[in-house]
Design a protein around this motif. Structure first.
Motif, PDB file in Angstrom:
ATOM      1  N   VAL A 128      -5.617   1.333 -13.794  1.00 28.70           N
ATOM      2  CA  VAL A 128      -5.448   0.552 -12.569  1.00 28.70           C
ATOM      3  C   VAL A 128      -6.751  -0.141 -12.219  1.00 28.70           C
ATOM      4  O   VAL A 128      -7.851   0.348 -12.505  1.00 28.70           O
ATOM      5  CB  VAL A 128      -4.982   1.412 -11.364  1.00 28.70           C
ATOM      6  CG1 VAL A 128      -3.613   2.018 -11.613  1.00 28.70           C
ATOM      7  CG2 VAL A 128      -5.982   2.477 -11.011  1.00 28.70           C
ATOM      8  N   LEU A 129      -6.607  -1.304 -11.617  1.00 27.70           N
ATOM      9  CA  LEU A 129      -7.731  -2.057 -11.079  1.00 27.70           C
ATOM     10  C   LEU A 129      -7.369  -2.394  -9.648  1.00 27.70           C
ATOM     11  O   LEU A 129      -6.304  -2.951  -9.386  1.00 27.70           O
ATOM     12  CB  LEU A 129      -7.960  -3.334 -11.893  1.00 27.70           C
ATOM     13  CG  LEU A 129      -9.134  -4.196 -11.412  1.00 27.70           C
ATOM     14  CD1 LEU A 129      -9.917  -4.720 -12.602  1.00 27.70           C
ATOM     15  CD2 LEU A 129      -8.639  -5.324 -10.540  1.00 27.70           C
ATOM     16  N   GLU A 130      -8.238  -1.999  -8.728  1.00 26.02           N
ATOM     17  CA  GLU A 130      -7.991  -2.236  -7.312  1.00 26.02           C
ATOM     18  C   GLU A 130      -8.886  -3.368  -6.818  1.00 26.02           C
ATOM     19  O   GLU A 130     -10.051  -3.452  -7.192  1.00 26.02           O
ATOM     20  CB  GLU A 130      -8.284  -0.962  -6.517  1.00 26.02           C
ATOM     21  CG  GLU A 130      -7.382   0.187  -6.940  1.00 26.02           C
ATOM     22  CD  GLU A 130      -8.004   1.533  -6.644  1.00 26.02           C
ATOM     23  OE1 GLU A 130      -8.019   1.930  -5.467  1.00 26.02           O
ATOM     24  OE2 GLU A 130      -8.494   2.172  -7.610  1.00 26.02           O
ATOM     25  N   LEU A 154      -1.244   5.416  -7.619  1.00 29.16           N
ATOM     26  CA  LEU A 154      -2.688   5.665  -7.680  1.00 29.16           C
ATOM     27  C   LEU A 154      -2.978   7.154  -7.807  1.00 29.16           C
ATOM     28  O   LEU A 154      -3.784   7.574  -8.638  1.00 29.16           O
ATOM     29  CB  LEU A 154      -3.386   5.085  -6.447  1.00 29.16           C
ATOM     30  CG  LEU A 154      -3.423   3.565  -6.361  1.00 29.16           C
ATOM     31  CD1 LEU A 154      -3.966   3.121  -5.006  1.00 29.16           C
ATOM     32  CD2 LEU A 154      -4.239   2.964  -7.496  1.00 29.16           C
ATOM     33  N   LYS A 155      -2.303   7.973  -6.999  1.00 24.17           N
ATOM     34  CA  LYS A 155      -2.536   9.416  -7.031  1.00 24.17           C
ATOM     35  C   LYS A 155      -2.210   9.995  -8.411  1.00 24.17           C
ATOM     36  O   LYS A 155      -3.011  10.744  -8.978  1.00 24.17           O
ATOM     37  CB  LYS A 155      -1.704  10.106  -5.960  1.00 24.17           C
ATOM     38  CG  LYS A 155      -1.893  11.603  -5.918  1.00 24.17           C
ATOM     39  CD  LYS A 155      -1.091  12.223  -4.801  1.00 24.17           C
ATOM     40  CE  LYS A 155      -1.240  13.714  -4.778  1.00 24.17           C
ATOM     41  NZ  LYS A 155      -0.491  14.312  -3.660  1.00 24.17           N
ATOM     42  N   ALA A 156      -1.066   9.641  -8.962  1.00 27.16           N
ATOM     43  CA  ALA A 156      -0.690  10.168 -10.273  1.00 27.16           C
ATOM     44  C   ALA A 156      -1.710   9.753 -11.333  1.00 27.16           C
ATOM     45  O   ALA A 156      -2.097  10.558 -12.188  1.00 27.16           O
ATOM     46  CB  ALA A 156       0.710   9.678 -10.649  1.00 27.16           C
ATOM     47  N   LEU A 190      -9.188  14.043  -4.308  1.00 32.68           N
ATOM     48  CA  LEU A 190      -8.424  12.857  -4.712  1.00 32.68           C
ATOM     49  C   LEU A 190      -7.227  12.641  -3.792  1.00 32.68           C
ATOM     50  O   LEU A 190      -6.905  11.505  -3.446  1.00 32.68           O
ATOM     51  CB  LEU A 190      -7.963  12.974  -6.156  1.00 32.68           C
ATOM     52  CG  LEU A 190      -9.033  12.771  -7.215  1.00 32.68           C
ATOM     53  CD1 LEU A 190      -8.453  12.993  -8.608  1.00 32.68           C
ATOM     54  CD2 LEU A 190      -9.649  11.401  -7.114  1.00 32.68           C
ATOM     55  N   ASP A 191      -6.574  13.733  -3.379  1.00 32.89           N
ATOM     56  CA  ASP A 191      -5.461  13.615  -2.418  1.00 32.89           C
ATOM     57  C   ASP A 191      -5.924  12.934  -1.139  1.00 32.89           C
ATOM     58  O   ASP A 191      -5.274  12.019  -0.636  1.00 32.89           O
ATOM     59  CB  ASP A 191      -4.895  14.993  -2.072  1.00 32.89           C
ATOM     60  CG  ASP A 191      -3.975  15.542  -3.144  1.00 32.89           C
ATOM     61  OD1 ASP A 191      -3.511  14.774  -4.001  1.00 32.89           O
ATOM     62  OD2 ASP A 191      -3.709  16.755  -3.102  1.00 32.89           O
ATOM     63  N   ARG A 192      -7.057  13.380  -0.612  1.00 35.17           N
ATOM     64  CA  ARG A 192      -7.595  12.788   0.630  1.00 35.17           C
ATOM     65  C   ARG A 192      -7.990  11.331   0.411  1.00 35.17           C
ATOM     66  O   ARG A 192      -7.745  10.479   1.260  1.00 35.17           O
ATOM     67  CB  ARG A 192      -8.785  13.605   1.136  1.00 35.17           C
ATOM     68  CG  ARG A 192      -8.386  14.972   1.689  1.00 35.17           C
ATOM     69  CD  ARG A 192      -9.542  15.677   2.384  1.00 35.17           C
ATOM     70  NE  ARG A 192     -10.680  15.934   1.510  1.00 35.17           N
ATOM     71  CZ  ARG A 192     -10.799  16.971   0.686  1.00 35.17           C
ATOM     72  NH1 ARG A 192      -9.841  17.866   0.611  1.00 35.17           N
ATOM     73  NH2 ARG A 192     -11.880  17.134  -0.055  1.00 35.17           N
ATOM     74  N   LEU A 196       0.793  -1.230   0.000  1.00 33.60           N
ATOM     75  CA  LEU A 196       0.000   0.000   0.000  1.00 33.60           C
ATOM     76  C   LEU A 196       0.830   1.286   0.000  1.00 33.60           C
ATOM     77  O   LEU A 196       0.574   2.162  -0.829  1.00 33.60           O
ATOM     78  CB  LEU A 196      -0.988  -0.014   1.172  1.00 33.60           C
ATOM     79  CG  LEU A 196      -1.945   1.157   1.257  1.00 33.60           C
ATOM     80  CD1 LEU A 196      -2.789   1.278  -0.001  1.00 33.60           C
ATOM     81  CD2 LEU A 196      -2.844   1.004   2.474  1.00 33.60           C
ATOM     82  N   PRO A 197       1.806   1.448   0.869  1.00 35.66           N
ATOM     83  CA  PRO A 197       2.571   2.714   0.819  1.00 35.66           C
ATOM     84  C   PRO A 197       3.234   2.947  -0.538  1.00 35.66           C
ATOM     85  O   PRO A 197       3.309   4.083  -1.003  1.00 35.66           O
ATOM     86  CB  PRO A 197       3.617   2.534   1.921  1.00 35.66           C
ATOM     87  CG  PRO A 197       3.032   1.529   2.852  1.00 35.66           C
ATOM     88  CD  PRO A 197       2.235   0.598   1.980  1.00 35.66           C
ATOM     89  N   ASP A 198       3.673   1.862  -1.181  1.00 36.19           N
ATOM     90  CA  ASP A 198       4.298   1.982  -2.498  1.00 36.19           C
ATOM     91  C   ASP A 198       3.276   2.336  -3.574  1.00 36.19           C
ATOM     92  O   ASP A 198       3.604   2.996  -4.556  1.00 36.19           O
ATOM     93  CB  ASP A 198       4.977   0.660  -2.887  1.00 36.19           C
ATOM     94  CG  ASP A 198       5.956   0.180  -1.836  1.00 36.19           C
ATOM     95  OD1 ASP A 198       6.837   0.971  -1.448  1.00 36.19           O
ATOM     96  OD2 ASP A 198       5.823  -0.978  -1.399  1.00 36.19           O
TER      97      ASP A 198
END
Length: 162
Positions: A74-76, A25-27, A50-52, A18-20
């Motif tokens: 991306v697919l989560e 995801l944000k970009a 989106l940041d939050r 997740l941290p990686d």
């Protein structure tokens, strides 16, 4: 190369945890246009929202597709109890309608099944025809209510290649 001719590598699980994933995801989310953001998040989110969202999202896995040397989709996967997974997917605007989402979706279903999921859900806006087609192709059931849809897919009924 124009977006409609852009080659794509096969979808792949993002390495790390997740941290990686949060920066990727944000970009990606920030490159989505207003319409795609509304379709992905069921609301018109600005950059600050989106940041939050990125700081609070907790996917258990992220599958990505790389086009033009950048992650464009991306697919989560959010795993729940009893063999259940919730799926969220987005493809950047210029790359939609060219099969990238289908390949990403199929890779996500395979990954979910590989990790033991038996059922998958997706929530989407009624006018998201791309997701609707993907769910119908996977023989999912769609329930509509108040402009939103929930899709249910039985992963154990899908062919092994899907």
């Amino acid at each position: 190369m124009p977006a409609d001719l852009a080659p794509s590598a096969p979808p792949f699980p993002l390495p790390g945890a997740l941290p990686d994933w949060r920066g990727t995801l944000k970009a990606h989310y920030l490159r989505l246009g207003a319409w795609s953001r509304r379709l992905r998040f069921l609301a018109p989110l600005g950059d600050a929202a989106l940041d939050r969202l990125v700081e609070t999202t907790r996917p258990d896995a992220v599958i990505a597709t790389r086009i033009d040397d950048r992650i464009r989709g991306v697919l989560e996967l959010f795993f729940g109890p009893e063999g259940h997974v919730e799926i969220a997917i987005s493809i950047e605007d210029a790359y939609q309608g060219r099969g990238h989402g289908r390949r990403l979706f199929e890779a996500g279903l395979r990954e979910a099944r590989k990790r033991g999921a038996r059922t998958a859900d997706l929530y989407f806006a009624r006018d998201n025809t791309g997701i609707r087609r993907l769910v119908e192709r996977a023989e999912g059931r769609i329930v509509e209510q108040d402009g939103e849809c929930e899709a249910f897919i039985a992963l154990d009924r899908l062919p092994r290649a899907a």
